[in-house]
Motif scaffolding. Structure first.
Motif, mmCIF file in Angstrom:
data_model
loop_
_atom_site.group_PDB
_atom_site.id
_atom_site.type_symbol
_atom_site.label_atom_id
_atom_site.label_comp_id
_atom_site.label_asym_id
_atom_site.label_seq_id
_atom_site.Cartn_x
_atom_site.Cartn_y
_atom_site.Cartn_z
ATOM 1 N N MET A 1 0.845 -1.175 0.000
ATOM 2 C CA MET A 1 0.000 0.000 0.000
ATOM 3 C C MET A 1 0.888 1.234 0.000
ATOM 4 N N ASN A 2 0.875 2.003 -1.058
ATOM 5 C CA ASN A 2 1.645 3.233 -1.147
ATOM 6 C C ASN A 2 0.682 4.401 -1.073
ATOM 7 N N GLU A 3 0.859 5.217 -0.078
ATOM 8 C CA GLU A 3 -0.028 6.339 0.155
ATOM 9 C C GLU A 3 0.772 7.616 -0.029
ATOM 10 N N LYS A 4 0.324 8.502 -0.929
ATOM 11 C CA LYS A 4 1.030 9.760 -1.159
ATOM 12 C C LYS A 4 0.338 10.851 -0.359
ATOM 13 N N VAL A 5 1.113 11.551 0.452
ATOM 14 C CA VAL A 5 0.550 12.611 1.281
ATOM 15 C C VAL A 5 1.405 13.855 1.144
ATOM 16 N N ALA A 6 0.835 14.982 1.505
ATOM 17 C CA ALA A 6 1.600 16.222 1.524
ATOM 18 C C ALA A 6 2.569 16.185 2.695
ATOM 19 N N GLU A 22 6.134 -0.933 11.325
ATOM 20 C CA GLU A 22 6.778 -1.709 10.270
ATOM 21 C C GLU A 22 6.836 -0.930 8.971
ATOM 22 N N GLN A 23 5.976 0.054 8.807
ATOM 23 C CA GLN A 23 5.866 0.749 7.540
ATOM 24 C C GLN A 23 7.053 1.692 7.338
ATOM 25 N N ALA A 24 7.640 1.621 6.154
ATOM 26 C CA ALA A 24 8.761 2.492 5.808
ATOM 27 C C ALA A 24 8.230 3.865 5.413
ATOM 28 N N LEU A 25 9.142 4.813 5.314
ATOM 29 C CA LEU A 25 8.805 6.179 4.943
ATOM 30 C C LEU A 25 9.692 6.577 3.769
ATOM 31 N N LEU A 26 9.097 7.050 2.685
ATOM 32 C CA LEU A 26 9.852 7.503 1.517
ATOM 33 C C LEU A 26 9.608 8.989 1.346
ATOM 34 N N ILE A 27 10.678 9.772 1.442
ATOM 35 C CA ILE A 27 10.601 11.212 1.206
ATOM 36 C C ILE A 27 11.083 11.422 -0.225
ATOM 37 N N ARG A 28 10.172 11.869 -1.085
ATOM 38 C CA ARG A 28 10.443 11.922 -2.521
ATOM 39 C C ARG A 28 10.730 13.355 -2.982
ATOM 40 N N ASN A 29 11.740 13.484 -3.876
ATOM 41 C CA ASN A 29 12.055 14.732 -4.591
ATOM 42 C C ASN A 29 12.513 15.885 -3.700
ATOM 43 N N LYS A 46 13.791 3.215 6.942
ATOM 44 C CA LYS A 46 13.258 1.951 7.455
ATOM 45 C C LYS A 46 13.706 1.793 8.896
ATOM 46 N N ASP A 47 12.805 1.375 9.750
ATOM 47 C CA ASP A 47 13.113 1.160 11.164
ATOM 48 C C ASP A 47 13.767 2.381 11.794
ATOM 49 N N GLU A 60 7.663 -0.327 -5.626
ATOM 50 C CA GLU A 60 6.957 -1.552 -6.003
ATOM 51 C C GLU A 60 6.939 -2.602 -4.908
ATOM 52 N N ASP A 61 8.073 -2.849 -4.285
ATOM 53 C CA ASP A 61 8.178 -3.918 -3.287
ATOM 54 C C ASP A 61 8.262 -3.398 -1.858
ATOM 55 N N ILE A 62 7.884 -2.140 -1.650
ATOM 56 C CA ILE A 62 8.013 -1.543 -0.322
ATOM 57 C C ILE A 62 6.653 -1.067 0.175
ATOM 58 N N ASP A 63 6.282 -1.468 1.365
ATOM 59 C CA ASP A 63 5.093 -0.943 2.019
ATOM 60 C C ASP A 63 5.521 0.338 2.723
ATOM 61 N N CYS A 64 5.133 1.492 2.155
ATOM 62 C CA CYS A 64 5.635 2.748 2.719
ATOM 63 C C CYS A 64 4.636 3.885 2.565
ATOM 64 N N VAL A 65 4.842 4.887 3.394
ATOM 65 C CA VAL A 65 4.157 6.161 3.265
ATOM 66 C C VAL A 65 5.076 7.035 2.429
ATOM 67 N N VAL A 66 4.517 7.746 1.437
ATOM 68 C CA VAL A 66 5.314 8.606 0.570
ATOM 69 C C VAL A 66 5.006 10.058 0.901
ATOM 70 N N ILE A 67 6.056 10.822 1.162
ATOM 71 C CA ILE A 67 5.922 12.254 1.425
ATOM 72 C C ILE A 67 6.545 12.997 0.250
ATOM 73 N N ASP A 68 5.786 13.899 -0.349
ATOM 74 C CA ASP A 68 6.300 14.714 -1.448
ATOM 75 C C ASP A 68 7.021 15.919 -0.856
ATOM 76 N N ALA A 69 8.347 15.954 -1.004
ATOM 77 C CA ALA A 69 9.154 17.041 -0.448
ATOM 78 C C ALA A 69 9.656 17.979 -1.552
ATOM 79 N N THR A 70 8.952 18.036 -2.665
ATOM 80 C CA THR A 70 9.329 18.934 -3.746
ATOM 81 C C THR A 70 9.412 20.362 -3.217
ATOM 82 N N ASP A 71 10.496 21.061 -3.572
ATOM 83 C CA ASP A 71 10.753 22.442 -3.137
ATOM 84 C C ASP A 71 11.001 22.568 -1.636
#
Length: 96
Positions: A1-6, A22-29, A46-47, A60-71
């Motif tokens: 489940m990939n959830e994109k949030v502000a 357990e859920q990873a966090l991806l800070i994008r851009n 992670k962790d 694709e293979d990561i259960d994570c929350v995605v944060i858009d850090a553009t700018d």
């Protein structure tokens, strides 16, 4: 489940800092600044630790929350040690 949030600092604290989370966090851009330079990249956490910094990390293979850090700047491990606690610089005096 990939959830994109502000970008939201409360989300960082709640999802990355909980024990047993357990859920990873991806800070994008984000503009990631380290001791050498600043570059636009993604940061995977992670962790509660930085697991990867790279351009376009696949979710694709990561259960994570995605944060858009553009700018926005991302400062891994940054600590602001600036304080005015009990300092005498000759201009102000504390009461005794």
């Amino acid at each position: 489940m990939n959830e994109k949030v502000a970008f939201n600092s409360d989300l960082l604290a709640s999802s990355a800092g909980q024990e047993g989370a357990e859920q990873a966090l991806l800070i994008r851009n984000g503009q990631i600044a380290d001791h050498k330079n600043t570059r636009q990249a993604d940061m995977l956490i992670k962790d509660g630790k930085i697991a990867q910094i790279a351009a376009n990390i696949s979710t694709e293979d990561i259960d994570c929350v995605v944060i858009d850090a553009t700018d926005k700047y991302v400062l891994p491990g940054g600590i602001d040690v600036h304080t005015h606690f009990n300092i005498d610089v000759g201009i102000t005096r504390r009461l005794r």
